[in-house]
Enzyme design. Structure first.
Site, short mmCIF file in Angstrom:
data_model
loop_
_atom_site.label_atom_id
_atom_site.label_comp_id
_atom_site.label_asym_id
_atom_site.label_seq_id
_atom_site.Cartn_x
_atom_site.Cartn_y
_atom_site.Cartn_z
N SER A 53 1.28 8.54 4.99
CA SER A 53 0.72 8.65 3.73
C SER A 53 1.84 9.19 2.82
CB SER A 53 -0.53 9.57 3.84
OG SER A 53 -0.95 9.75 2.56
N ARG A 54 2.39 8.12 1.81
CA ARG A 54 3.27 8.20 1.04
C ARG A 54 3.03 9.27 -0.20
NH1 ARG A 54 4.02 3.00 2.14
NH2 ARG A 54 5.16 2.47 4.11
N VAL A 55 1.57 9.29 -0.68
CA VAL A 55 1.48 10.07 -1.78
C VAL A 55 0.30 11.22 -1.56
CG1 VAL A 55 2.26 8.19 -3.66
CG2 VAL A 55 -0.14 8.39 -2.79
N THR A 105 0.64 -1.23 0.19
CA THR A 105 -0.02 0.00 0.00
C THR A 105 0.88 1.42 0.10
OG1 THR A 105 -0.17 -0.44 2.19
CG2 THR A 105 -2.22 -0.96 1.00
N ASP A 106 0.28 2.42 -0.16
CA ASP A 106 0.85 3.73 -0.27
C ASP A 106 0.98 4.50 1.32
OD1 ASP A 106 1.15 3.40 -3.07
OD2 ASP A 106 -1.23 3.97 -2.91
#
Ligand code: ATP
Ligand code: MG
Length: 512
Positions: A366-368, A340-341
């Site tokens: 939250s990476r994006v 997941t991101d």
């Protein structure tokens, strides 16, 4: 008796085999059941059957090819296996398992193979879509650049989610995982986002409750529930998320934004393990089959933001995973974290002391999503995570009981108020503009000297005051995407007035 039957059917099969050699009987599309039990049928024949193909048995009942061996195939049965007997004939369909899709599914509850289970009659759609499809390629995708508003202050400010993102919700049992997903669905009202809630291995009574809550908040009309409960056989639980994502994909390819919740993938992994152990596939780590990582990656890869040429639709996925005693380094959690991101980690201790939603700001990421966060939200929530981190650090120090200097005391006061502001009740998602005002209010520092118990009361009065006399501030944020210095000054004044005007009664009521 069973043994005699078994022998009879075996001898029949041997005879057939001799016949086949002598007369070349076609066993490529018709097969015979050799054994059946635990929702698995072993079939002789059907030599050309594909992996994942739909097989029809008398009744009719259906199954899906899951194992292909030299002389037999293993079929996972959807539904009751008592109608199928040894010696029964079955047939290939030359099609993979498909599910009805389309707008007729909105407001409905279906099982994993698309049969309605809400007593509202047939689903009026003729369009179907295979449950297993390849995920869109890299060239077909676009960057995540639009926020998906959850309506939950702690998430939208610190761990923002974008449309097309895959954000894991992870935590022990009973820590509010489902609550976050349901609030996010409720918050999509009038936002032109369709939702799919896929329940795997849950109690039917909890699903009925969730359905009622969605109905109460007028959210069922843009939501489809796919339910494969704990009482259903493992093949149904295994296939449910794939069916759900196919429904979502159909909408995505029509240019729509879709939110899909998988509640939860730990139970899905267990169902798959059961299924493959019954099919006698060799177990791997923690007795899970070797391809368990592929199982979830091929599911979650199907969530994405499509490029403009393909209509620009998106699927945002919120998979849920349950941990044991907060152990995020266990096998299934680490697998899914890496697919997941980002993840929202829910902390049992926070939940128990009443900090709900119990989002752990240290372990959540939250990476994006931050590239999709609105400018104003980004500006007001800039230092939140840092402030919380220093608050927790100082809190540990202050436990030693020594005298605290002024700056430490300031960090502690501010952190406590901030945590209070981030508390939010269930089923009460907020508009983005209101979240921004709440966060601004605490970041202005004007609340640092009030009693933590009265914070929510002050915020409510502030909201009322803005709504009745200064609604242009909300309009600026919502329509013009602006939050000017004059607006901020106005809010500062309002907060000061509210603080002064909280009367004696309020002070005693809130312990101020
Ligand atoms: P399970 O592991 O059983 O699936 P879960 O992690 O999904 O549990 P929920 O069912 O969402 O947790 O919530 C557990 C309980 O906490 C419920 O009774 C719910 O009403 C309550 N709860 C969840 N979020 C909040 C909140 N923000 N404020 C108050 N109560 C909450
Ligand atoms: Mg739950």
């Amino acid at each position: 008796m069973a043994n005699i039957n078994n022998l009879n059917s075996l001898s029949q099969i041997i005879k057939d085999e001799i016949d086949r050699v002598e007369h070349k009987i076609d066993t490529s599309s018709v097969g015979q059941v050799v054994s059946v039990g635990d929702c698995i049928a072993t079939i002789y024949g059907l030599e050309e059957a594909m992996y994942g193909e739909l097989i029809v048995f008398p009744g009719p009942s259906y199954g899906m090819v899951m194992n292909i061996e030299e002389n037999s195939i293993g079929v996972a049965l959807f539904g009751n296996d008592t109608n199928i007997k040894e010696g029964d004939l079955c047939q290939r369909t030359k099609e993979v398992v498909s599910i009805p899709v389309g707008d007729a599914l909105l407001g409905r509850v279906i099982n994993a193979i698309g049969t309605p289970i809400d007593g509202l009659g047939k689903i009026e759609t003729t369009t179907t879509r295979p449950v297993e499809l390849q995920a869109p390629q890299i060239m077909d995708r676009d960057k995540v650049n639009e926020p998906l508003e959850t309506g939950i202050k702690a998430i939208d400010s610190m761990i923002p989610i974008g449309k097309g993102q895959r954000e894991l919700i992870i935590g022990d049992r009973q820590t509010g995982k489902t609550a976050i997903a349901i609030d996010t669905i409720i918050n999509q009202k009038d936002k032109n986002v369709y939702c799919v809630y896929c329940a795997i291995g849950q109690k039917n009574s909890s699903i009925a409750q969730i359905m009622n809550k969605l109905k109460q908040h007028d959210a069922l009309k843009y939501t489809c529930i796919v339910n494969s409960s704990a009482s259903e056989p493992s093949p149904m639980q295994y296939i449910a998320p794939y069916s759900a994502v196919s429904i979502a994909e159909y909408w995505m390819h029509q240019g729509k934004d879709v939110l899909i919740v998988y509640d939860d993938l730990s139970k899905h992994a267990v169902a798959y393990r059961t299924l493959l152990l019954l099919l006698r596939r060799s177990p791997g780590r923690e007795a899970y089959p070797g391809d368990i990582f592929y199982l979830h990656s091929r599911l979650l890869e199907r969530a994405c933001k499509l490029s403009k040429e393909l209509g620009g639709g998106s699927i945002t996925a919120l998979p849920i995973v349950e941990t044991q005693a907060g152990d995020i380094s266990a096998y299934i959690p680490t697998n899914i974290i890496s697919i997941t991101d980002g993840q929202l980690f829910l902390n049992t201790d926070l939940f128990n002391i009443g900090q709900r939603p119990a989002i752990d700001s240290n372990l959540s990421v939250s990476r994006v999503g931050s590239s999709a966060q609105t400018k104003i939200m980004k500006e007001v929530s800039k230092n939140l995570r840092m402030q919380l981190a220093s608050y927790h650090e100082m809190l540990d120090f202050s436990r030693f009981g020594s005298d605290l200097d002024k700056s430490t005391q300031k960090i502690l006061n501010h952190g406590a108020i901030l945590l209070e502001v981030l508390k939010q009740k269930q089923y009460m998602p907020l508009k983005m503009s209101q979240e921004i005002i709440d966060i601004y209010a605490v970041q202005s520092g004007l609340l640092d000297d009030v009693n933590a118990n009265s914070v929510h009361h002050i915020l409510k009065l502030l909201d009322n005051a803005i709504r009745t006399h200064h609604n242009y501030i909300y309009e600026h944020i919502e329509n013009d995407k602006k939050f000017t210095d004059e607006d901020k000054n106005e809010i500062n004044e309002l907060i000061n007035t509210i603080k002064k005007n909280i009367d004696e009664e309020d002070l005693t009521k809130y312990g101020g």
